[in-house]
Design an enzyme around this catalytic site. Structure first.
Site, PDB file in Angstrom:
ATOM      1  N   ASP A   1     -29.059   0.422   1.430  1.00  0.00           N
ATOM      2  CA  ASP A   1     -28.005  -0.956   0.755  1.00  0.00           C
ATOM      3  C   ASP A   1     -28.122  -2.560   1.666  1.00  0.00           C
ATOM      4  O   ASP A   1     -27.620  -2.047   2.787  1.00  0.00           O
ATOM      5  CB  ASP A   1     -26.343   0.097   1.204  1.00  0.00           C
ATOM      6  CG  ASP A   1     -25.877  -1.890   0.622  1.00  0.00           C
ATOM      7  OD1 ASP A   1     -25.989  -2.127  -0.046  1.00  0.00           O
ATOM      8  OD2 ASP A   1     -24.156  -1.369   0.897  1.00  0.00           O
ATOM      9  N   TRP A   2     -29.162  -2.493   1.720  1.00  0.00           N
ATOM     10  CA  TRP A   2     -29.882  -3.112   2.092  1.00  0.00           C
ATOM     11  C   TRP A   2     -29.331  -5.226   1.574  1.00  0.00           C
ATOM     12  O   TRP A   2     -29.449  -4.738   0.122  1.00  0.00           O
ATOM     13  CB  TRP A   2     -31.166  -3.612   1.973  1.00  0.00           C
ATOM     14  CG  TRP A   2     -32.100  -4.894   2.548  1.00  0.00           C
ATOM     15  CD1 TRP A   2     -31.771  -6.140   2.733  1.00  0.00           C
ATOM     16  CD2 TRP A   2     -33.593  -4.974   2.235  1.00  0.00           C
ATOM     17  NE1 TRP A   2     -32.479  -6.851   2.989  1.00  0.00           N
ATOM     18  CE2 TRP A   2     -33.986  -6.090   3.119  1.00  0.00           C
ATOM     19  CE3 TRP A   2     -34.921  -3.790   2.591  1.00  0.00           C
ATOM     20  CZ2 TRP A   2     -34.900  -6.738   3.568  1.00  0.00           C
ATOM     21  CZ3 TRP A   2     -36.412  -4.326   2.965  1.00  0.00           C
ATOM     22  CH2 TRP A   2     -36.029  -5.670   3.190  1.00  0.00           C
ATOM     23  N   GLU A   3     -28.258  -5.765   1.976  1.00  0.00           N
ATOM     24  CA  GLU A   3     -27.930  -7.295   1.522  1.00  0.00           C
ATOM     25  C   GLU A   3     -27.923  -8.036   2.565  1.00  0.00           C
ATOM     26  O   GLU A   3     -27.475  -8.585   2.660  1.00  0.00           O
ATOM     27  CB  GLU A   3     -26.653  -6.499   1.218  1.00  0.00           C
ATOM     28  CG  GLU A   3     -26.025  -5.177   0.600  1.00  0.00           C
ATOM     29  CD  GLU A   3     -24.213  -5.269   0.440  1.00  0.00           C
ATOM     30  OE1 GLU A   3     -24.081  -6.506   0.358  1.00  0.00           O
ATOM     31  OE2 GLU A   3     -23.813  -4.403  -0.418  1.00  0.00           O
ATOM     32  N   PHE A   4     -29.576  -9.077   1.589  1.00  0.00           N
ATOM     33  CA  PHE A   4     -30.602  -8.801   1.024  1.00  0.00           C
ATOM     34  C   PHE A   4     -31.720  -8.905   0.888  1.00  0.00           C
ATOM     35  O   PHE A   4     -31.085 -10.027   2.100  1.00  0.00           O
ATOM     36  CB  PHE A   4     -30.090  -9.540  -1.003  1.00  0.00           C
ATOM     37  CG  PHE A   4     -28.226  -9.021  -1.170  1.00  0.00           C
ATOM     38  CD1 PHE A   4     -28.245  -7.711  -1.771  1.00  0.00           C
ATOM     39  CD2 PHE A   4     -27.167  -9.187  -1.242  1.00  0.00           C
ATOM     40  CE1 PHE A   4     -26.982  -7.478  -2.926  1.00  0.00           C
ATOM     41  CE2 PHE A   4     -26.380  -9.246  -1.110  1.00  0.00           C
ATOM     42  CZ  PHE A   4     -26.031  -8.130  -2.725  1.00  0.00           C
TER      43      PHE A   4
END
Ligand SMILES: *[C@@H]1O[C@H](CO)[C@@H](O)[C@H](O)[C@H]1NC(C)=O
Ligand SMILES: *[C@@H]1O[C@H](CO)[C@@H](O)[C@H](O)[C@H]1NC(C)=O
Ligand SMILES: *[C@@H]1O[C@H](CO)[C@@H](O)[C@H](O)[C@H]1NC(C)=O
Length: 376
Positions: free
Chosen positions: A143-146
């Site tokens: 969950d790399w935002e972003f």
């Protein structure tokens, strides 16, 4: 947008016909996912009704910002991880478990550095596999935002490529099923609202992940209090900031439908109205509303009753809002979620997921979604 009402009314007809007959021979099984916030102290994993889900994500773990390895020597984290997997695997029925890395609170700087070199990617990847196995997870969710730039999108692709290779290698070496790899991604494949134009690398994402959780929400919120908005609008006649546009952008780019999971919010976003008599979607706002701008669906239901709020289902956006005095809440209820579930099946997606599992009201929405999903 003239045709869309026909489209989803037609969807109900198709759905009615399809119940009980083979609508497709999807080789991949439906994903009914939900994130579990590990800080939800009053909602332990044992409270999750596992008849309604197939996959639950532990939110969140972050790697160390210098070594990019997961440091789970802290005994309370270790206990929490073990409790999560052992509780959910021993439930009847059991569900699959993944731990989710990052989250909106983590930001993007750590990921940007981690993904920038082969050595730091390897530290991260090896550690993620080790932790997943050690604590009994079935997979890992990114969950790399972003990613912020085209270069970071390239690095994102390299990370997925190398992660998949290591996961396959580990599975071969140990004779165990490979870990699942998924990611939570922006609602649209390209960041068309940003000054820095960039797109997810569709090839590496589709090739190396089992599926992606498309975050079809947060289109409007406390960052723009000047007017109310449907924060998870399925349709928006006046912009491309909508779930139909976002999912369509992934499909148009060639991303396989069988790996697309539609995000559904179990929370609303709130505004303070300028004028209680101007209370539709797009009405002037002067600030955030109750809950400091955000409210769990269960709280919205309570708020509506306690405040005798007016509840409106908006057909144009496929969303629900309620208002009482100057308080305004945009959210999804059973009705708007049902239309979205129908829409997702018409698009032949793999499934749906919720943020977050602890925010439903007596499992009302989760039950309806699970029941309406007729594809297997
Ligand atoms: C998980 O923790 C709860 C307390 O929050 C406890 O009651 C339960 O027995 C634990 N379950 C497992 C499998 O460790
Ligand atoms: C929406 O996106 C399409 C291209 O995908 C573009 O042609 C159109 O102008 C956009 N609409 C709005 C309102 O920005
Ligand atoms: C609740 O609101 C409705 C109008 O939406 C009104 O007719 C009714 O009197 C209100 N009830 C209470 C208890 O305020």
């Amino acid at each position: 947008m003239a045709g869309f009402r026909d489209y989803y009314i037609c969807g109900f007809v198709i759905l009615a016909f399809s119940t009980g007959c083979a609508m497709s021979s999807a080789s991949s099984k439906t994903v009914k996912g939900a994130y579990w916030p590990s800080w939800a102290v009053n909602f332990p994993p044992s409270a999750i009704d596992t008849t309604l889900f197939t996959h639950i994500y532990y939110a969140f773990l972050a790697p160390n910002s210098a070594t990019f390895k997961f440091d789970v020597s802290d005994s309370s984290t270790a206990r929490s991880l073990l409790n999560f997997t052992s509780t959910l695997h021993s439930k009847n029925p059991p569900v699959k478990t993944l731990f989710s890395v990052g989250g909106a609170g983590e930001g993007h700087a750590l990921f940007s550095r981690m993904a920038a070199t082969a050595a730091s990617r390897k530290s991260f990847i090896d550690s993620s596999i080790e932790v997943a196995r050690k604590f009994g997870f079935d997979g890992v969710d990114l969950d790399w935002e972003f990613p912020q730039t085209p270069k970071e999108m390239d690095d994102y692709g390299y990370l997925l490529e190398e992660w998949r290779a290591e996961v396959e290698k580990e599975a071969k070496a140990t004779g165990r099923p490979p870990l699942l790899l998924s990611a939570a991604v922006y609602f649209s494949i390209d960041f068309f609202l940003s000054n820095v134009r960039r797109s997810y690398p569709v090839g590496p994402v589709s090739k190396n992940l089992d599926w992606i959780n498309v975050m079809c929400y947060d289109y409007h919120g406390s960052w723009d209090t000047s007017k109310t908005g449907a924060h998870a609008a399925l349709f928006d006649p006046s912009s491309n900031i909508s779930t139909s546009y976002g999912l369509g952008s992934w499909i148009k780019a060639g991303f396989p439908r069988s790996k697309l999971i539609m995000g559904l919010p179990l929370y609303g976003r709130t505004w303070k109205l300028k004028d209680p008599n101007s209370n539709g979607i797009g009405a002037p706002g002067v600030g955030v509303g109750p809950g400091n701008g955000e409210m769990a669906y269960s709280h919205v239901e309570r708020f509506n009753v306690e405040n005798n709020a007016t509840v409106v289902f908006d057909l144009t956006t496929v969303s629900t809002y309620s208002y009482s005095g100057t308080s305004w809440i945009g959210y999804d209820d059973v009705r708007s979620t049902s239309v979205k579930i129908t829409y997702a099946q018409l698009l032949r997606l793999r499934g749906y997921f919720f943020w977050a599992v602890n925010s439903d009201y007596n499992w009302k929405i989760s039950k309806q979604a699970s029941k309406l999903w007729v594809r297997r």
